[in-house]
Design a protein around this motif. Structure first.
Motif, PDB file in Angstrom:
ATOM      1  N   SER A   1       3.153   2.122 -15.082  1.00  0.00           N
ATOM      2  CA  SER A   1       4.370   1.373 -15.388  1.00  0.00           C
ATOM      3  C   SER A   1       5.200   2.299 -16.250  1.00  0.00           C
ATOM      4  CB  SER A   1       4.048   0.107 -16.185  1.00  0.00           C
ATOM      5  OG  SER A   1       3.063  -0.663 -15.533  1.00  0.00           O
TER       6      SER A   1
ATOM      7  N   THR B   1       4.533   3.009 -10.246  1.00  0.00           N
ATOM      8  CA  THR B   1       4.319   1.731  -9.564  1.00  0.00           C
ATOM      9  C   THR B   1       5.479   0.784  -9.844  1.00  0.00           C
ATOM     10  OG1 THR B   1       1.975   2.053 -10.014  1.00  0.00           O
ATOM     11  CG2 THR B   1       2.619  -0.095  -9.161  1.00  0.00           C
ATOM     12  N   GLU B   2       5.970   0.798 -11.079  1.00  0.00           N
ATOM     13  CA  GLU B   2       7.054  -0.118 -11.455  1.00  0.00           C
ATOM     14  C   GLU B   2       7.806   0.455 -12.650  1.00  0.00           C
ATOM     15  OE1 GLU B   2       5.362  -3.788 -12.870  1.00  0.00           O
ATOM     16  OE2 GLU B   2       4.253  -2.801 -14.475  1.00  0.00           O
TER      17      GLU B   2
ATOM     18  N   ASP C   1      -4.103  -2.717 -11.818  1.00  0.00           N
ATOM     19  CA  ASP C   1      -3.082  -3.087 -10.831  1.00  0.00           C
ATOM     20  C   ASP C   1      -2.034  -2.004 -10.606  1.00  0.00           C
ATOM     21  OD1 ASP C   1      -4.364  -5.487 -10.720  1.00  0.00           O
ATOM     22  OD2 ASP C   1      -2.959  -6.548 -12.032  1.00  0.00           O
ATOM     23  N   VAL C   2      -1.939  -1.053 -11.526  1.00  0.00           N
ATOM     24  CA  VAL C   2      -0.849  -0.073 -11.429  1.00  0.00           C
ATOM     25  C   VAL C   2      -1.386   1.345 -11.609  1.00  0.00           C
ATOM     26  CG1 VAL C   2       0.990  -1.579 -12.304  1.00  0.00           C
ATOM     27  CG2 VAL C   2      -0.413  -0.296 -13.922  1.00  0.00           C
ATOM     28  N   LEU C   3      -0.657   2.318 -11.022  1.00  0.00           N
ATOM     29  CA  LEU C   3      -0.922   3.705 -11.398  1.00  0.00           C
ATOM     30  C   LEU C   3      -0.174   3.961 -12.700  1.00  0.00           C
ATOM     31  CD1 LEU C   3      -0.771   5.873  -8.147  1.00  0.00           C
ATOM     32  CD2 LEU C   3      -2.757   5.309  -9.532  1.00  0.00           C
TER      33      LEU C   3
ATOM     34  N   THR D   1      -4.655   4.151  -2.250  1.00  0.00           N
ATOM     35  CA  THR D   1      -3.629   4.984  -2.895  1.00  0.00           C
ATOM     36  C   THR D   1      -3.988   6.451  -2.767  1.00  0.00           C
ATOM     37  OG1 THR D   1      -3.446   3.233  -4.513  1.00  0.00           O
ATOM     38  CG2 THR D   1      -2.292   5.266  -5.014  1.00  0.00           C
TER      39      THR D   1
ATOM     40  N   LYS E   1      -7.611   1.594  -5.062  1.00  0.00           N
ATOM     41  CA  LYS E   1      -7.410   2.960  -5.543  1.00  0.00           C
ATOM     42  C   LYS E   1      -7.690   3.969  -4.433  1.00  0.00           C
ATOM     43  CE  LYS E   1      -6.020   1.613  -9.391  1.00  0.00           C
ATOM     44  NZ  LYS E   1      -6.499   1.817 -10.724  1.00  0.00           N
TER      45      LYS E   1
END
Ligand code: APR
Ligand code: ZN
Ligand code: ZN
Length: 361
Positions: A357, A334-335, A353-355, A219, A216
């Protein structure tokens, strides 16, 4: 004519979410049906499915969304069919004391669509935050739709509807970060990351990112942090002091929602600084502080609800800055996933794992 569309619902407390068919009625007076193009996955959706908000199952999840207005009901003037809109969860009333005092951020009579979306058997759905946008189409109050520049990518625009707005607004609106200010952001997930970005936009000189997860912090640097502190290994209050000439930060944004980070935020500010609390604690959490410290430190302690945003003012402005290349809102995506991927996205979110989805349709 009511329509049938695919949507993600939480049927029972703790049960995995499922894709099912729902019925969306025609918009009534003051309502709009929006064809959703993208909707981000937020912690609040998971919170609904875990029963942490209330027990009005089944929930229609999703609330960080953008799409095209398909139809509007009687008396709607805010938006028209074909408009590209970002949805917000606070359509203000214009009538209450807060609205009349010119502080609609604190409207206590916000409203949603009056009609209900249902399952095929007629069971009424509770839309998350009055939106319910993990659905090909959803029904909202027209005041929940804010028209923005259609050149923006839906997956990016939709994020303004919740977490990213909360973080940007915590810095810009609530914290009132100014040029040259020092800022510390405690917790750099989606919300804290947006606070970092907002602080950079506002011209902060030093932006200190604090988190317990090195990913983090990396990022946060991409988003504009100038310094990082891993608070698992380093005392963040001392580190922030050191990085601000011994004073503490002008603005500290707390974006975790835990007693220990509230405490850190309280002590990491300059005596005349501002603490902005955007992390949401749970009902049982308490924090004990020496009253002399509360009294003896000046400045301000402010909570920031939805980034104190005014959607009609903030959404179009932030989208414009993004389209001009001055605010990289795409950094939060992120995805992109399909409607069927929400449950797995919860899992990745849970593991940090993601900011964000984002479901795209
Ligand atoms: N100290 C510092 N950082 C922490 C700590 C801690 N003790 N505990 C967790 N964190 C970090 C996590 O590593 C993560 O990066 O806080 C961040 C939380 O981010 P997310 O889980 O992505 O949550 P986010 O969507 O950013 O929301 C944060 O703001 O609006 C509120 O309801 C929201 O309370 C939540 C908070
Ligand atoms: Zn009001
Ligand atoms: Zn949200």
């Amino acid at each position: 004519m009511a329509q049938q569309v695919k949507a993600v619902i939480a049927r029972a407390k703790g049960a995995p979410v499922e894709v099912t068919t729902i019925v969306v009625p025609d918009p009534g007076p003051g309502e709009a049906v929006v064809r959703i193009q993208a909707c981000g996955v937020c912690h609040t959706d998971l919170h609904y499915r875990e029963g942490g908000i209330n027990d009005e199952f089944p929930f229609l999840l999703g609330h960080e969304a953008a799409g095209i207005v398909e139809s509007v009901g009687e008396g709607v003037t805010e938006v028209a069919p074909g408009d590209f809109v970002v949805l917000n969860w606070r359509a203000v009333c214009g009538q209450c004391r807060a609205c009349k005092r010119g502080r609609p951020q604190y409207c206590f009579a916000t409203h949603n669509a009056k009609q209900k979306m249902t399952l095929l058997d007629g069971t009424e759905l509770s839309p998350a935050l009055g939106i319910g946008a993990f659905a090909e189409k959803t029904l909202v109050a027209a005041g929940q739709c804010t028209k923005v520049d259609g050149a923006a990518e839906p997956a990016v625009a939709g994020l303004l509807g919740c977490g990213v707005m909360a973080g940007l607004g915590a810095a810009i609106n609530t914290g009132n970060v100014g040029r040259g200010d020092t800022v510390a952001v405690i917790g750099c997930g989606g919300v804290g990351g947006a606070a970092v970005m907002g602080s950079r936009l506002a011209g902060a000189s030093r932006i200190i990112a604090v988190d317990i997860d090195d990913r983090k912090l990396e990022t946060a640097v991409r988003l504009g942090a100038t310094h990082t502190v891993n608070s698992r290994t380093t005392d963040p209050v001392e580190a922030i002091r050191e990085l601000t000439g011994g004073n503490g930060a002008d603005v500290v944004v707390e974006a975790v929602g835990r007693p220990e980070t509230y405490r850190q935020a309280f002590y990491a500010r300059d005596l005349a600084g501002t603490v902005v609390l955007v992390g949401v604690p749970t009902p049982e959490m308490t924090l004990e502080l020496p009253l002399l410290d509360v009294f003896g430190r000046g400045g301000a302690l402010k909570s920031s609800w939805y980034g104190d945003c005014l959607p009609s003012r903030d959404f179009p402005m932030l989208i414009d800055l993004h389209l001009q290349g001055r605010l990289d809102l795409a950094a939060f995506v992120t995805e992109t996933i399909e409607l069927g991927g929400v449950e797995q996205a919860f899992e990745r979110m849970h593991h940090g794992d993601v900011l964000r989805s984002v479901v795209v349709f």
